[in-house]
Design a protein around this motif. Structure first.
Motif, mmCIF file in Angstrom:
data_model
loop_
_atom_site.group_PDB
_atom_site.id
_atom_site.type_symbol
_atom_site.label_atom_id
_atom_site.label_comp_id
_atom_site.label_asym_id
_atom_site.label_seq_id
_atom_site.Cartn_x
_atom_site.Cartn_y
_atom_site.Cartn_z
ATOM 1 N N ASN A 5 -8.645 -0.687 -6.493
ATOM 2 C CA ASN A 5 -7.457 -0.867 -5.664
ATOM 3 C C ASN A 5 -6.884 0.469 -5.234
ATOM 4 O O ASN A 5 -5.765 0.538 -4.723
ATOM 5 C CB ASN A 5 -6.391 -1.662 -6.415
ATOM 6 C CG ASN A 5 -5.840 -0.908 -7.610
ATOM 7 O OD1 ASN A 5 -6.551 -0.144 -8.231
ATOM 8 N ND2 ASN A 5 -4.578 -1.130 -7.916
ATOM 9 N N THR A 6 -7.648 1.527 -5.492
ATOM 10 C CA THR A 6 -7.228 2.862 -5.080
ATOM 11 C C THR A 6 -8.257 3.454 -4.130
ATOM 12 O O THR A 6 -9.444 3.115 -4.173
ATOM 13 C CB THR A 6 -7.072 3.786 -6.289
ATOM 14 O OG1 THR A 6 -8.311 3.829 -7.006
ATOM 15 C CG2 THR A 6 -5.979 3.294 -7.206
ATOM 16 N N MET A 7 -7.776 4.333 -3.275
ATOM 17 C CA MET A 7 -8.645 4.966 -2.295
ATOM 18 C C MET A 7 -8.170 6.396 -2.112
ATOM 19 O O MET A 7 -6.972 6.685 -2.235
ATOM 20 C CB MET A 7 -8.571 4.215 -0.960
ATOM 21 C CG MET A 7 -9.366 4.854 0.166
ATOM 22 S SD MET A 7 -9.267 3.926 1.708
ATOM 23 C CE MET A 7 -7.519 4.033 2.096
ATOM 24 N N TYR A 8 -9.112 7.264 -1.826
ATOM 25 C CA TYR A 8 -8.790 8.668 -1.662
ATOM 26 C C TYR A 8 -9.393 9.199 -0.363
ATOM 27 O O TYR A 8 -10.385 8.678 0.140
ATOM 28 C CB TYR A 8 -9.331 9.483 -2.841
ATOM 29 C CG TYR A 8 -8.902 8.964 -4.180
ATOM 30 C CD1 TYR A 8 -9.753 8.165 -4.934
ATOM 31 C CD2 TYR A 8 -7.638 9.255 -4.690
ATOM 32 C CE1 TYR A 8 -9.357 7.667 -6.167
ATOM 33 C CE2 TYR A 8 -7.237 8.765 -5.916
ATOM 34 C CZ TYR A 8 -8.100 7.974 -6.649
ATOM 35 O OH TYR A 8 -7.693 7.481 -7.861
ATOM 36 N N SER A 13 -7.290 22.637 1.879
ATOM 37 C CA SER A 13 -7.676 21.288 1.450
ATOM 38 C C SER A 13 -6.461 20.482 1.028
ATOM 39 O O SER A 13 -5.453 21.037 0.580
ATOM 40 C CB SER A 13 -8.651 21.365 0.269
ATOM 41 O OG SER A 13 -9.843 22.029 0.632
ATOM 42 N N LEU A 14 -6.596 19.183 1.173
ATOM 43 C CA LEU A 14 -5.602 18.220 0.694
ATOM 44 C C LEU A 14 -6.345 16.985 0.216
ATOM 45 O O LEU A 14 -7.439 16.689 0.711
ATOM 46 C CB LEU A 14 -4.639 17.807 1.809
ATOM 47 C CG LEU A 14 -3.401 18.637 2.104
ATOM 48 C CD1 LEU A 14 -2.642 18.025 3.271
ATOM 49 C CD2 LEU A 14 -2.511 18.777 0.881
ATOM 50 N N ARG A 15 -5.738 16.274 -0.712
ATOM 51 C CA ARG A 15 -6.305 15.001 -1.160
ATOM 52 C C ARG A 15 -5.240 13.929 -1.040
ATOM 53 O O ARG A 15 -4.190 14.007 -1.686
ATOM 54 C CB ARG A 15 -6.780 15.090 -2.608
ATOM 55 C CG ARG A 15 -7.598 13.878 -3.044
ATOM 56 C CD ARG A 15 -7.837 13.903 -4.526
ATOM 57 N NE ARG A 15 -8.877 12.969 -4.936
ATOM 58 C CZ ARG A 15 -8.911 12.371 -6.121
ATOM 59 N NH1 ARG A 15 -7.970 12.632 -7.009
ATOM 60 N NH2 ARG A 15 -9.896 11.537 -6.433
ATOM 61 N N LEU A 16 -5.519 12.943 -0.213
ATOM 62 C CA LEU A 16 -4.620 11.810 -0.048
ATOM 63 C C LEU A 16 -5.045 10.674 -0.963
ATOM 64 O O LEU A 16 -6.241 10.478 -1.203
ATOM 65 C CB LEU A 16 -4.619 11.321 1.397
ATOM 66 C CG LEU A 16 -4.313 12.355 2.488
ATOM 67 C CD1 LEU A 16 -4.274 11.664 3.845
ATOM 68 C CD2 LEU A 16 -3.031 13.087 2.205
ATOM 69 N N SER A 17 -4.049 9.938 -1.447
ATOM 70 C CA SER A 17 -4.314 8.782 -2.298
ATOM 71 C C SER A 17 -3.614 7.559 -1.731
ATOM 72 O O SER A 17 -2.567 7.670 -1.093
ATOM 73 C CB SER A 17 -3.805 9.035 -3.720
ATOM 74 O OG SER A 17 -4.438 10.146 -4.301
ATOM 75 N N CYS A 18 -4.179 6.399 -1.985
ATOM 76 C CA CYS A 18 -3.588 5.127 -1.587
ATOM 77 C C CYS A 18 -3.777 4.138 -2.726
ATOM 78 O O CYS A 18 -4.898 3.977 -3.226
ATOM 79 C CB CYS A 18 -4.251 4.596 -0.322
ATOM 80 S SG CYS A 18 -3.725 2.934 0.153
ATOM 81 N N VAL A 19 -2.698 3.512 -3.136
ATOM 82 C CA VAL A 19 -2.759 2.516 -4.203
ATOM 83 C C VAL A 19 -2.269 1.183 -3.656
ATOM 84 O O VAL A 19 -1.191 1.106 -3.065
ATOM 85 C CB VAL A 19 -1.902 2.933 -5.406
ATOM 86 C CG1 VAL A 19 -1.965 1.864 -6.492
ATOM 87 C CG2 VAL A 19 -2.373 4.269 -5.949
ATOM 88 N N ALA A 20 -3.060 0.154 -3.873
ATOM 89 C CA ALA A 20 -2.705 -1.198 -3.444
ATOM 90 C C ALA A 20 -2.234 -2.004 -4.642
ATOM 91 O O ALA A 20 -2.819 -1.925 -5.724
ATOM 92 C CB ALA A 20 -3.900 -1.880 -2.797
ATOM 93 N N LEU A 51 0.862 -1.177 0.000
ATOM 94 C CA LEU A 51 0.000 0.000 0.000
ATOM 95 C C LEU A 51 0.901 1.230 0.000
ATOM 96 O O LEU A 51 1.787 1.346 0.846
ATOM 97 C CB LEU A 51 -0.909 0.031 1.228
ATOM 98 C CG LEU A 51 -1.858 -1.149 1.429
ATOM 99 C CD1 LEU A 51 -2.656 -0.983 2.717
ATOM 100 C CD2 LEU A 51 -2.800 -1.295 0.251
ATOM 101 N N VAL A 52 0.663 2.129 -0.932
ATOM 102 C CA VAL A 52 1.482 3.332 -1.033
ATOM 103 C C VAL A 52 0.586 4.552 -0.966
ATOM 104 O O VAL A 52 -0.317 4.721 -1.799
ATOM 105 C CB VAL A 52 2.298 3.350 -2.338
ATOM 106 C CG1 VAL A 52 3.120 4.634 -2.425
ATOM 107 C CG2 VAL A 52 3.205 2.128 -2.418
ATOM 108 N N GLU A 53 0.845 5.391 0.039
ATOM 109 C CA GLU A 53 0.094 6.635 0.186
ATOM 110 C C GLU A 53 0.847 7.792 -0.470
ATOM 111 O O GLU A 53 2.083 7.767 -0.564
ATOM 112 C CB GLU A 53 -0.108 6.990 1.675
ATOM 113 C CG GLU A 53 -0.775 5.914 2.508
ATOM 114 C CD GLU A 53 0.216 5.124 3.324
ATOM 115 O OE1 GLU A 53 -0.178 4.584 4.383
ATOM 116 O OE2 GLU A 53 1.393 5.026 2.899
ATOM 117 N N SER A 54 0.093 8.791 -0.869
ATOM 118 C CA SER A 54 0.681 10.025 -1.397
ATOM 119 C C SER A 54 -0.291 11.169 -1.160
ATOM 120 O O SER A 54 -1.464 10.948 -0.835
ATOM 121 C CB SER A 54 0.996 9.885 -2.886
ATOM 122 O OG SER A 54 -0.182 9.649 -3.633
#
Length: 120
Positions: A76-79, A17-24, A4-7
């Motif tokens: 497989n992605t989440m925000y 505001s900020l937007r976080l992403s996570c890719v599995a 899992l990689v966050e950015s």
């Protein structure tokens, strides 16, 4: 194995505001629940928001109405869309996923975290 990689973390002023992403990626047959947790210095890790494979969501009371969790089309992605941020939102944010592998095992995985700092 699953990674899992966050950015998307960084510094932002209060009210911003900020937007976080996570890719599995990795040995993934399906992903059940995905979630964002956060941990501030000296505090326990806490759940921020979670989303199921069916799209049901739940939020910590402290972020309701300000943060929005979502999953991408690829599943497989989440925000995490963070609006109207406050200094108390400052923390390391971690992505978590409950993953079923192609071998039918189910495990919980964590990302390395991304830092969010809210300060004027």
């Amino acid at each position: 194995q699953v990674q899992l990689v966050e950015s998307g973390g960084g510094s932002v002023q209060p009210g911003g505001s900020l937007r976080l992403s996570c890719v599995a990626s990795g040995n993934i047959f399906s992903i059940r629940t995905m979630a964002w947790y956060r941990q501030a210095p000296g505090k326990q890790r806490e759940l921020v928001a979670a989303i199921t494979s069916g799209g049901s969501t739940n939020y910590a009371d402290s972020v309701k109405g300000r943060f929005t969790i979502s999953r991408g089309d690829a599943k497989n992605t989440m925000y995490l869309q963070m609006n109207s941020v406050k200094p108390e939102d400052t923390a390391a944010y971690y992505c978590s996923a409950v993953v079923r592998s192609e071998f039918n095992s189910v495990s919980n995985y964590w990302g390395q975290g991304t830092q969010v700092t809210v300060s004027s």
